[in-house]
Design a protein around this motif. Structure first.
Motif, PDB file in Angstrom:
ATOM      1  N   ILE A  51      -0.591   5.030  11.611  1.00 15.85           N
ATOM      2  CA  ILE A  51      -0.703   5.160  11.102  1.00 15.85           C
ATOM      3  C   ILE A  51      -2.590   5.329  10.814  1.00 15.85           C
ATOM      4  CG2 ILE A  51      -1.670   3.392   8.937  1.00 15.85           C
ATOM      5  CD1 ILE A  51       0.404   1.700   9.078  1.00 15.85           C
ATOM      6  N   SER A  52      -3.197   6.516  10.341  1.00 19.09           N
ATOM      7  CA  SER A  52      -4.807   6.975  10.191  1.00 19.09           C
ATOM      8  C   SER A  52      -5.473   6.104   9.041  1.00 19.09           C
ATOM      9  CB  SER A  52      -4.441   8.385  10.424  1.00 19.09           C
ATOM     10  OG  SER A  52      -5.754   8.390  10.237  1.00 19.09           O
ATOM     11  N   PHE A  53      -6.797   5.082   9.966  1.00 18.20           N
ATOM     12  CA  PHE A  53      -7.467   4.625   9.628  1.00 18.20           C
ATOM     13  C   PHE A  53      -8.804   5.809   8.590  1.00 18.20           C
ATOM     14  CE2 PHE A  53      -8.206   3.176  13.563  1.00 18.20           C
ATOM     15  CZ  PHE A  53      -9.463   3.803  14.219  1.00 18.20           C
TER      16      PHE A  53
ATOM     17  N   MET B 263       4.364   9.701  11.752  1.00 16.51           N
ATOM     18  CA  MET B 263       2.029   9.268  11.210  1.00 16.51           C
ATOM     19  C   MET B 263       1.894   9.691  10.202  1.00 16.51           C
ATOM     20  SD  MET B 263       1.025  11.187  14.965  1.00 16.51           S
ATOM     21  CE  MET B 263       1.714  10.250  16.286  1.00 16.51           C
ATOM     22  N   ALA B 264       1.706   8.570   9.508  1.00 16.17           N
ATOM     23  CA  ALA B 264       0.699   8.400   8.286  1.00 16.17           C
ATOM     24  C   ALA B 264      -0.590   7.966   8.113  1.00 16.17           C
ATOM     25  CB  ALA B 264       1.972   7.485   7.388  1.00 16.17           C
ATOM     26  N   ARG B 265      -1.204   8.118   6.525  1.00 20.06           N
ATOM     27  CA  ARG B 265      -2.256   8.234   6.422  1.00 20.06           C
ATOM     28  C   ARG B 265      -1.911   7.073   5.217  1.00 20.06           C
ATOM     29  NH1 ARG B 265      -5.672  12.642   3.628  1.00 20.06           N
ATOM     30  NH2 ARG B 265      -4.156  13.064   1.409  1.00 20.06           N
ATOM     31  N   VAL B 266      -2.882   5.624   4.793  1.00 15.80           N
ATOM     32  CA  VAL B 266      -3.098   5.551   3.897  1.00 15.80           C
ATOM     33  C   VAL B 266      -4.716   5.967   2.743  1.00 15.80           C
ATOM     34  CG1 VAL B 266      -3.191   3.236   2.329  1.00 15.80           C
ATOM     35  CG2 VAL B 266      -2.794   3.287   3.921  1.00 15.80           C
ATOM     36  N   PRO B 267      -4.544   7.303   2.245  1.00 15.74           N
ATOM     37  CA  PRO B 267      -4.449   7.517   1.110  1.00 15.74           C
ATOM     38  C   PRO B 267      -5.795   7.096   0.512  1.00 15.74           C
ATOM     39  CG  PRO B 267      -3.057   8.780   0.869  1.00 15.74           C
ATOM     40  CD  PRO B 267      -2.846   7.315   1.703  1.00 15.74           C
TER      41      PRO B 267
ATOM     42  N   ALA C 146      -1.193  17.377   6.689  1.00 14.49           N
ATOM     43  CA  ALA C 146      -1.259  18.770   8.316  1.00 14.49           C
ATOM     44  C   ALA C 146      -1.875  18.653   9.207  1.00 14.49           C
ATOM     45  CB  ALA C 146      -1.746  19.900   7.031  1.00 14.49           C
ATOM     46  N   THR C 147      -2.416  17.913   9.016  1.00 18.44           N
ATOM     47  CA  THR C 147      -3.209  17.173  10.114  1.00 18.44           C
ATOM     48  C   THR C 147      -2.555  16.648  11.262  1.00 18.44           C
ATOM     49  OG1 THR C 147      -5.708  17.560   9.398  1.00 18.44           O
ATOM     50  CG2 THR C 147      -5.476  16.324  11.567  1.00 18.44           C
ATOM     51  N   LEU C 148      -2.508  15.389  10.387  1.00 16.96           N
ATOM     52  CA  LEU C 148      -0.990  14.288  10.988  1.00 16.96           C
ATOM     53  C   LEU C 148      -0.143  15.666  11.024  1.00 16.96           C
ATOM     54  CD1 LEU C 148      -0.885  11.660   8.061  1.00 16.96           C
ATOM     55  CD2 LEU C 148      -2.216  11.655  10.755  1.00 16.96           C
TER      56      LEU C 148
ATOM     57  N   VAL D 297       0.956  -1.145  -0.484  1.00 15.59           N
ATOM     58  CA  VAL D 297       0.054   0.285  -0.129  1.00 15.59           C
ATOM     59  C   VAL D 297       1.207   1.303  -0.109  1.00 15.59           C
ATOM     60  CG1 VAL D 297      -1.590  -0.865   1.182  1.00 15.59           C
ATOM     61  CG2 VAL D 297      -0.229   0.498   2.337  1.00 15.59           C
ATOM     62  N   THR D 298       0.181   2.369  -0.409  1.00 11.14           N
ATOM     63  CA  THR D 298       0.991   3.578  -0.163  1.00 11.14           C
ATOM     64  C   THR D 298       0.523   4.242   0.671  1.00 11.14           C
ATOM     65  OG1 THR D 298       1.413   3.803  -2.777  1.00 11.14           O
ATOM     66  CG2 THR D 298       1.663   5.756  -1.865  1.00 11.14           C
ATOM     67  N   LEU D 299       1.635   4.634   1.608  1.00  8.42           N
ATOM     68  CA  LEU D 299       1.824   5.168   3.180  1.00  8.42           C
ATOM     69  C   LEU D 299       2.143   7.018   2.599  1.00  8.42           C
ATOM     70  CD1 LEU D 299       3.574   3.350   5.138  1.00  8.42           C
ATOM     71  CD2 LEU D 299       0.850   4.113   5.320  1.00  8.42           C
ATOM     72  N   GLU D 300       1.176   7.752   2.634  1.00 11.06           N
ATOM     73  CA  GLU D 300       1.227   9.516   2.625  1.00 11.06           C
ATOM     74  C   GLU D 300       1.517   9.855   4.290  1.00 11.06           C
ATOM     75  OE1 GLU D 300      -0.110  13.424   0.578  1.00 11.06           O
ATOM     76  OE2 GLU D 300      -1.657  11.913   0.925  1.00 11.06           O
TER      77      GLU D 300
END
Length: 210
Positions: A113-115, A141-145, A123-125, A52-55
């Motif tokens: 990782i945020s779900f 800290m990252a998300r998976v868009p 910016a929020t992270l 998966v791609t993390l941002e």
């Protein structure tokens, strides 16, 4: 007399049968709850971290291969959470602080990782990480868009996320440890800070969890 004897034998048989069923159903008494059984199954299966791609909070995009040859200590959260997530990340910070500096970034990285990718943009992270003194490098800290990719990751790691009508989520929480080859090798109680830190440090220093 005979009737009492038959009743005793029947009771013993029922107890033995119940004991056997309980033993089988709890996987030899090691899985007393659905969550415990789920965790045990994950550790046995050692699923791979999906492609998966993390941002992250700096807007950088990459896959888990970004951390090749390193352990990755992971939590799953959403920044709008006002219940378990702050405690989860605070406890993660305490584990992080117990790992010798020589290992951080070189042998292990921490990754939250945020779900909730729609609200938890970089910016929020970035603001959220400052609450816990995350440096954005050795602890990112990252998300998976991509929602499909996120669902794939959550499923692989047995993370249950149930949205409600108010924009919140019911979810399970734990510490997840991925090995340098990208496989999940341990799931630990996020409330057991000292035990978790000991497991991680022993692994980094000696190559074993003991």
């Amino acid at each position: 007399m005979i009737k009492n004897k038959h009743n005793t034998i029947s009771l013993v048989l029922v107890l033995v049968f119940g004991f056997v069923l309980f033993f089988i159903g709890t996987d030899g008494f090691s899985a007393y709850t659905a969550e415990t059984a789920r965790v045990k199954q994950l550790i046995d299966d050692k699923p791979k971290f999906p492609d998966v791609t993390l941002e992250d909070s700096n807007g950088r995009k990459y896959s888990i291969s970004e951390f090749e040859d390193k352990y990755v200590f992971i939590t799953f959260l959403y920044t709008s959470c006002t219940t378990v997530c702050p405690e989860l990340e605070y406890n993660m910070k305490q584990v992080y602080d117990k790992v010798p500096n020589k290992f951080l970034g070189k042998d292990i990285v921490f990754l939250s990782i945020s779900f909730d990718p729609e609200r938890d943009d970089p910016a929020t992270l970035n603001k959220y990480k400052d609450f816990f003194k995350s440096d954005g490098e050795t602890w990112r800290m990252a998300r998976v868009p991509n929602q499909e990719e996120l669902d794939q990751l959550l499923k692989a790691f047995g993370v249950i996320v149930i949205p409600d009508e108010y924009g919140n989520f019911a979810h399970n929480s734990a510490f997840y440890l991925v090995d340098p080859k990208g496989s999940l090798v341990n799931v630990m109680d996020y409330k057991e800070i000292n035990a978790t830190a000991k497991t991680v440090v022993n692994l980094l220093e000696n190559g074993t969890e003991e």
